[in-house]
Design a protein around this motif. Structure first.
Motif: not given
Length: 721
Positions: A369-370, A511-514, A548-549, A556-557
């Motif tokens: 996690t970030a 449109y769709q998350i990579p 997305v997380r 690193g975000r």
């Protein structure tokens, strides 16, 4: 005699007509092809109309070979008779393997270029005058950071591994040293075959064609308008002069036979995809020997090609570039088994070289996690894989890392929209109407593109598909149409995410998350290129928030760093009705098309097998005939839906607070925007603005949209899932 007069008159008229035709033919019989009023036009290579497989190219006939040559005066076509009988006066053709003495090589005369006055920032690199002349003509007055960092080492013969943000000029960073070396060497005589000097490997066909186009642009002659006029009509003389450096592209989806003929003639620089190149090399031992004796080897977008499980053909090609020991009998640990020095120079360039960015974030795993990400720790790099797979002649290749922190270019603005999966179409439609321009919409699946294409057509949106199941000619044609259409949409998979230099892409929409963080970085790299402004937007549904997380955690975000888009909800509700009607129409069309396709397939299969269909199938088919009342009712319903959608598309979209009778009244007067020309053409009452100006800054979970009126202020919130 009276009845015969019309026949006599008719015969005399025919004779007069034949005489006039004969006179016309006699006048035009002796005209040559050069005497005709030809008009020279340019054909775009991106549209598939300029390469060897172009739509407008000459067709081949028996015993005649069509040869295309890129010369200083442009593209020239010549014809070679293959099987014709040779007269005694004709000289015997020389063998391609026949060695030509060094005395036949010709050093080309080059006009000097005053780089101190015209290009002082490029003077220290001592580039060939032809390259300096092109840089000056193109307006490249200063090198980019990656070019200024890589050129000193590349020009001195060092191996270079370069990492820089997308759109930073990496193609010229390795292209200029290669062309400088080849232009500075003696030109082989026309009797000898060109030897392959540089091999550039790219992961996608479009990227390979683009690199070839850019390198060829550096070899074109720079001429003034007066020089062009003076040379008009003298193309035949220019055609005989061979090009200084021959650059060719070998990619899949095009005629392999023509590509083999190009290689048989000989090229200096070969830009290729690994798959098609290996297919040709399996049947061409001469090409394999030339790959062993390369002067330059380039891997463009190297992290994509050396990714595990991809490009198996690349392994076979790279084995040919390994050095051979002086004596194979000696053990590898012996001191005398040093590899032979052959002078191969290797360039590796990409926008990302991190294994963490290649991790599939859609898999059920526990990503870093970030909050737990330590920025002091260096992420796992693919440089170790490069050292294992590539035989760098330089014991310590120069590594240049200019990638931005977090994978985001400084001129790029990021945003997100949190919505349900079923509402993504409506939000996308709203965005395209609210912020017109060139929008590149990325999807992870081809089925998603096939579903969206009919919707965009019904909603009067100019959209073009780009995915791997299209023919190569159609892919290039759609790409060229997108480049030439100001307000258009390109629905693409990740084959368009790497390396493509599409001018003036205003928006990139996920449109769709990579699936991985490096795909996200490369997708965003299609906009905000060469220090220009750009905008990207993530469309995140509740089930995609975990992805997305993890995606941002690999960079690193944190998720809170990306601002949300402001939405005019009253306009969005009106657009949802249009999208719903378009879906219903498309669903009806799809069912009818699928039923007809299945029925036709069954009938053709039954005829091929010489069997009779079951009576139940025949009765069902009779019930579904167009003459049936049930079918007529469906057609009537579909026609009503189309009429209703047409009526809604004809109605203007009016924002809240705008008077539909008087532009000077209402809680939101629009007369000032109309006079200033700052109004949106599709949404009345909404100002024309850039997408980056409508971001909601803050850490709140609700994206608030304020509709200012004198009487009240209404707050509309989008609930975060």
């Amino acid at each position: 005699m009276a009845p015969q007069e019309p026949a006599v008159l008719a015969g005399s008229k025919r004779r007069l007509k034949d005489d006039s035709l004969a006179r016309k033919r006699s006048k035009t019989r002796h005209k040559t092809a050069d005497a005709l009023p030809w008009k020279v036009v340019s054909r775009p290579v991106e549209a598939g109309m300029g390469g060897d497989d172009g739509i407008l190219e000459l067709e081949e006939v028996d015993d005649v070979e069509v040869v295309y040559e890129d010369t200083e005066g442009g593209r020239v076509v010549t014809f070679n008779v293959v099987n014709s009988e040779r007269t005694p006066e004709d000289p015997a053709p020389e063998s391609a393997d026949e060695e030509v003495s060094d005395s036949d090589d010709v050093v080309p005369e080059v006009e000097p270029f005053d780089s101190i006055k015209l290009l002082p920032n490029w003077h220290s690199y001592s580039l060939h005058p032809q390259l300096l002349r092109i840089l000056h003509a193109k307006g490249f007055l200063s090198p980019t950071p990656i070019q200024s960092a890589a050129l000193p080492f590349a020009m001195s013969g060092r191996d270079v591994v370069g990492v820089a943000q997308t759109g930073s000029g990496k193609t010229l960073a390795y292209g200029l040293p290669i062309l400088h070396r080849l232009l500075s060497c003696a030109r082989p005589s026309s009797k000898s075959k060109r030897q392959l000097g540089a091999l550039i490997l790219a992961p996608t066909r479009e990227l390979a064609l683009q690199v070839s186009s850019h390198l060829n642009a550096c070899l074109n002659a720079v001429e003034d308008a007066d020089e062009v006029k003076s040379k008009k009509g003298k193309l035949a003389e220019v055609a005989r002069a061979p090009p200084l450096v021959s650059v060719a592209a070998i990619v899949g989806g095009m005629s392999a036979q023509k590509q083999r003929r190009i290689l048989d003639r000989g090229v200096d620089v070969l830009v290729a995809t690994p798959g098609r190149l290996w297919d040709i090399m399996e049947d061409d031992d001469t090409l394999a020997k030339q790959v062993k004796n390369l002067q330059f080897l380039v891997l463009d977008e190297a992290d994509r090609m050396i990714e595990a499980g991809h490009f198996a053909e690349l392994e076979n090609i790279l084995r040919l570039t390994l050095r051979e020991s002086k004596d194979d009998q000696i053990e590898p640990d012996a001191e005398d088994s040093e590899p032979v020095k052959d002078g191969l120079q290797t360039f590796v360039f990409s926008a990302t070289l991190s294994k963490d960015l290649q991790r599939n974030v859609k898999r059920r795993s526990r990503p870093k996690t970030a909050g737990k990400y330590n920025k002091r720790e260096k992420p796992a790099s693919t440089l170790d894989d490069l050292l294992l797979r590539l035989d760098f002649r330089d014991p310590e290749p120069e590594i240049i890392d200019l990638s931005p922190q977090g994978g985001v270019v400084a001129t790029l603005k990021e945003s997100k929209i949190e919505c349900l999966s079923t509402d993504k179409d409506a939000y996308l439609y709203y965005f395209l109407l609210r912020y017109p321009g060139r929008s590149l919409v990325f999807l992870s699946s081809i089925d998603g593109i096939r579903r969206l294409m009919p919707l965009t057509e019904l909603l009067n949106i100019k959209a073009f598909p780009l995915h791997s199941q299209l023919e190569q000619r159609q892919r290039l044609k759609n790409l060229d149409r997108f480049k030439s259409t100001p307000n258009s949409v390109l629905l693409a998979t990740d084959i368009a995410a790497r390396g493509l230099d599409i001018p003036a892409v205003d928006h990139v929409i996920h449109y769709q998350i990579p699936r991985s963080a490096d795909a996200y970085v490369h997708r965003n790299g299609r906009t905000a290129r060469a220090m220009q402004k750009g905008f990207s937007m993530l469309m995140c549904s509740p089930d995609e928030r975990r992805v997305v997380r993890a995606l941002l955690g690999s960079l690193g975000r944190q998720e809170s760093e990306i601002a949300e888009m402001g939405i005019e909800l009253n306009l969005l509700d009106k657009l949802k009705e249009r999208v719903l009607l378009a879906r219903q129409i498309e669903t009806t069309h799809h069912k009818i098309k699928k039923a007809n396709h299945d029925r036709k397939w069954m009938q053709e299969t039954a005829e091929a097998l010489e069997v009779e269909l079951d009576s139940d199938f025949v009765s069902d088919s009779d019930e579904e005939k167009p003459s049936n009342q049930k079918r007529k009712a469906k057609d009537l319903k579909n026609a009503n839906l189309k009429a209703e959608l047409k009526r809604l598309l004809a109605q203007p979209l009016v924002a809240r607070g705008v008077s539909t009778r008087y532009i000077t009244s209402g809680s939101r007067p629009i007369v000032d925007d109309l006079i200033a020309g700052a109004f949106n053409e599709t949404m009345v009452g909404v100002k024309k603005t850039e997408a980056g100006n409508d971001l909601v800054v803050g850490k709140k979970k609700k994206a608030k949209v304020v509709v200012k009126t004198p009487e009240e202020e209404e707050w509309h919130g989008i609930e975060a899932a």
